[in-house]
Design an enzyme around this catalytic site. Structure first.
Site, PDB file in Angstrom:
ATOM      1  N   ASP A 190      10.728  32.676   9.050  1.00  0.00           N
ATOM      2  CA  ASP A 190      11.403  34.077   9.012  1.00  0.00           C
ATOM      3  C   ASP A 190      11.332  34.551  10.330  1.00  0.00           C
ATOM      4  O   ASP A 190      10.325  34.326  11.292  1.00  0.00           O
ATOM      5  CB  ASP A 190      10.722  34.918   8.079  1.00  0.00           C
ATOM      6  CG  ASP A 190      11.153  34.614   6.647  1.00  0.00           C
ATOM      7  OD1 ASP A 190      12.050  34.036   6.355  1.00  0.00           O
ATOM      8  OD2 ASP A 190      10.334  35.067   5.531  1.00  0.00           O
ATOM      9  N   ASP A 192      10.621  37.528  11.573  1.00  0.00           N
ATOM     10  CA  ASP A 192       9.888  38.560  11.717  1.00  0.00           C
ATOM     11  C   ASP A 192       8.336  38.119  11.501  1.00  0.00           C
ATOM     12  O   ASP A 192       7.331  38.912  11.429  1.00  0.00           O
ATOM     13  CB  ASP A 192      10.024  39.748  10.703  1.00  0.00           C
ATOM     14  CG  ASP A 192       9.974  39.400   9.444  1.00  0.00           C
ATOM     15  OD1 ASP A 192       9.302  38.143   9.090  1.00  0.00           O
ATOM     16  OD2 ASP A 192      10.417  40.158   8.583  1.00  0.00           O
ATOM     17  N   TRP A 252      18.169  39.585  -1.437  1.00  0.00           N
ATOM     18  CA  TRP A 252      16.881  39.373  -1.099  1.00  0.00           C
ATOM     19  C   TRP A 252      15.783  38.934  -2.361  1.00  0.00           C
ATOM     20  O   TRP A 252      15.840  39.582  -3.210  1.00  0.00           O
ATOM     21  CB  TRP A 252      16.164  40.373  -0.251  1.00  0.00           C
ATOM     22  CG  TRP A 252      14.965  40.098   0.456  1.00  0.00           C
ATOM     23  CD1 TRP A 252      14.857  39.242   1.510  1.00  0.00           C
ATOM     24  CD2 TRP A 252      13.638  40.624   0.170  1.00  0.00           C
ATOM     25  NE1 TRP A 252      13.673  38.988   1.739  1.00  0.00           N
ATOM     26  CE2 TRP A 252      12.711  40.077   1.143  1.00  0.00           C
ATOM     27  CE3 TRP A 252      13.321  41.770  -0.686  1.00  0.00           C
ATOM     28  CZ2 TRP A 252      11.398  40.212   1.227  1.00  0.00           C
ATOM     29  CZ3 TRP A 252      11.941  42.154  -0.691  1.00  0.00           C
ATOM     30  CH2 TRP A 252      10.957  41.358   0.287  1.00  0.00           C
ATOM     31  N   GLU A 255      14.417  33.021  -3.855  1.00  0.00           N
ATOM     32  CA  GLU A 255      14.636  31.716  -3.448  1.00  0.00           C
ATOM     33  C   GLU A 255      13.396  30.863  -3.318  1.00  0.00           C
ATOM     34  O   GLU A 255      13.312  29.465  -3.451  1.00  0.00           O
ATOM     35  CB  GLU A 255      15.366  31.584  -2.059  1.00  0.00           C
ATOM     36  CG  GLU A 255      14.860  32.314  -1.017  1.00  0.00           C
ATOM     37  CD  GLU A 255      14.837  33.568  -1.011  1.00  0.00           C
ATOM     38  OE1 GLU A 255      14.519  34.373   0.210  1.00  0.00           O
ATOM     39  OE2 GLU A 255      15.342  34.267  -1.812  1.00  0.00           O
ATOM     40  N   ASP A 256      12.157  31.586  -3.019  1.00  0.00           N
ATOM     41  CA  ASP A 256      10.825  30.817  -2.558  1.00  0.00           C
ATOM     42  C   ASP A 256      10.346  30.376  -3.823  1.00  0.00           C
ATOM     43  O   ASP A 256       9.752  29.143  -3.812  1.00  0.00           O
ATOM     44  CB  ASP A 256       9.649  31.923  -1.730  1.00  0.00           C
ATOM     45  CG  ASP A 256      10.407  32.042  -0.494  1.00  0.00           C
ATOM     46  OD1 ASP A 256      10.953  31.399   0.008  1.00  0.00           O
ATOM     47  OD2 ASP A 256      10.167  33.487   0.113  1.00  0.00           O
ATOM     48  N   MET A 282       3.316  40.329  10.978  1.00  0.00           N
ATOM     49  CA  MET A 282       4.854  40.613  10.741  1.00  0.00           C
ATOM     50  C   MET A 282       5.426  41.749  11.394  1.00  0.00           C
ATOM     51  O   MET A 282       4.656  42.772  11.471  1.00  0.00           O
ATOM     52  CB  MET A 282       4.911  40.943   9.045  1.00  0.00           C
ATOM     53  CG  MET A 282       6.242  41.496   8.614  1.00  0.00           C
ATOM     54  SD  MET A 282       6.363  41.862   6.576  1.00  0.00           S
ATOM     55  CE  MET A 282       6.251  40.107   6.310  1.00  0.00           C
ATOM     56  N   HIS A 285      10.407  46.092  10.591  1.00  0.00           N
ATOM     57  CA  HIS A 285      11.540  45.642  10.389  1.00  0.00           C
ATOM     58  C   HIS A 285      12.195  46.575   8.989  1.00  0.00           C
ATOM     59  O   HIS A 285      11.336  47.042   8.279  1.00  0.00           O
ATOM     60  CB  HIS A 285      12.228  44.563  10.095  1.00  0.00           C
ATOM     61  CG  HIS A 285      11.669  43.868   8.754  1.00  0.00           C
ATOM     62  ND1 HIS A 285      10.042  43.349   8.943  1.00  0.00           N
ATOM     63  CD2 HIS A 285      11.852  43.657   7.642  1.00  0.00           C
ATOM     64  CE1 HIS A 285       9.750  42.903   7.747  1.00  0.00           C
ATOM     65  NE2 HIS A 285      10.792  43.107   7.071  1.00  0.00           N
ATOM     66  N   ARG A 287      13.097  47.149   5.596  1.00  0.00           N
ATOM     67  CA  ARG A 287      12.731  46.270   4.404  1.00  0.00           C
ATOM     68  C   ARG A 287      14.111  46.201   3.493  1.00  0.00           C
ATOM     69  O   ARG A 287      14.601  47.551   3.287  1.00  0.00           O
ATOM     70  CB  ARG A 287      11.594  46.755   3.806  1.00  0.00           C
ATOM     71  CG  ARG A 287      11.037  45.840   2.554  1.00  0.00           C
ATOM     72  CD  ARG A 287       9.843  46.410   1.982  1.00  0.00           C
ATOM     73  NE  ARG A 287       9.449  47.870   2.045  1.00  0.00           N
ATOM     74  CZ  ARG A 287       8.932  48.402   1.150  1.00  0.00           C
ATOM     75  NH1 ARG A 287       8.733  47.824   0.012  1.00  0.00           N
ATOM     76  NH2 ARG A 287       8.698  49.679   1.319  1.00  0.00           N
TER      77      ARG A 287
END
Length: 330
Positions: A190, A192, A252, A255-256, A282, A285, A287
């Site tokens: 990722d 971030d 979002w 998928e994980d 992290m 950003h 969210r």
């Protein structure tokens, strides 16, 4: 009777407080996409001790040549302190490129005085996160070079229009990387996340590895045991075996968890290195709101959906100084 009634009211107040706190906890973790959205599956995570980390690594065979093999543990990673300094300055691209003049076009680098035992592609899904990308690459290139890796960084950018599809961008990244036959290890990363410990080697283990199990945003604790996102390392062959990520996760989240189930279905274990080594920061950003359809998509994913069904259109490929930039319509 009055005391009894007061006691009863207090019970109600306490119970109500517990319910409110519980709802707050669930909503907070769910907003981060951190609640497992799948049916119970076996826990196949294995924590590798610090003493065994280097034994756990997959090493590639190298052709004989004039150069010696780079050491398993690079000399630059020795010493008592392994903490990596983090700079959050929004440095301009020109300044970063000047600082990292030794990086070859397309974000490629390898040591000059030895043959790296690890040939790695770092794949970063991306859209509208320029500041995060600058901070990450300013941090990551020196980090990887100290580990004496033969590496290339790919940034896979999704065009505007459809909701962001992180998993499909990872699949696209894989498809672009395999054209370079010298890469056999993939790190899905990722934009971030910044690694904080130099011993967290960006290389593949014998089994898929969850690299970012200890985030500052969760006080360096693991929110739930099946978490398998952020930064992961997996070999090209392992990724092909599980047919990559599912392509249907627009928006979002989800998928994980699906990828975790795919690995388990193929009887793979997932390794983690010690929490004090797998530390990440992290970056700030905006969210994203989790997709309201992620649970439904997760419940109906098909293992045949993935690399074998991948369709996309490359709008442009740019060999930038610090990364290979692939802009795609998915």
């Amino acid at each position: 009777m009055i005391l009894y009634n007061m006691s009863t009211r207090m019970r109600y107040v306490v119970c109500l407080g517990v319910v409110i706190v519980g709802i707050f906890f669930l909503r907070t973790y769910d907003s981060y996409g951190l609640l497992p959205n799948h049916a119970a599956v076996p826990n196949r995570f294995v924590t590798v001790t610090e003493a065994d980390m280097w034994k756990d690594l997959y090493r590639e065979e190298q052709p004989e040549g004039d150069k010696p093999l780079c050491p398993t543990m690079p000399h630059s990673m020795g010493g008592k302190s392994h903490t990596v300094e983090v700079s959050l300055d929004s440095t301009r691209w020109e300044q970063i490129e000047a600082k990292l003049a030794n990086v070859q076009q397309g974000g490629r680098w390898k040591p000059e005085d030895c043959l790296s035992q690890h040939r790695v592609a770092i794949i970063i899904p991306y859209r509208d996160r320029d500041e995060n990308l600058r901070v990450l690459l300013n941090h990551l290139h020196p980090f990887l070079q100290k580990q004496q890796l033969d590496y290339a960084i790919y940034v896979i950018e999704q065009t505007s229009g459809r909701p962001f599809n992180r998993a499909k961008l990872f699949n696209v990244g894989y498809s672009e990387v395999i054209r370079d036959a010298s890469r056999s290890c993939l790190v899905f990363h990722d934009v971030d996340l910044l690694p904080l410990d130099g011993r967290n080697l960006y290389a593949c283990s014998r089994q898929p590895r969850h690299m970012s199990s200890s985030l500052n945003s969760f006080r360096f604790n693991l929110p739930y045991i099946e978490l398998f996102g952020g930064a992961i390392a997996i070999s090209v062959e392992q990724f092909k075996t599980v047919n990559g990520f599912a392509n249907r996760f627009f928006g979002w989240g989800g998928e994980d968890d699906d990828t975790y189930e795919r690995l388990i279905a193929y009887n793979m274990s997932i390794t983690r290195w010690p929490m004090h080594i797998a530390r990440y920061k992290m970056l700030n950003h905006v969210r994203q709101t989790p997709s309201v359809k992620r649970n439904e998509v997760l419940a109906h994913t098909n293992p045949r959906d993935g690399l074998s069904t991948l369709e996309y259109k490359v709008q442009k490929t740019v060999m930038s100084k610090l990364y290979t930039h692939v802009i795609v319509d998915v």
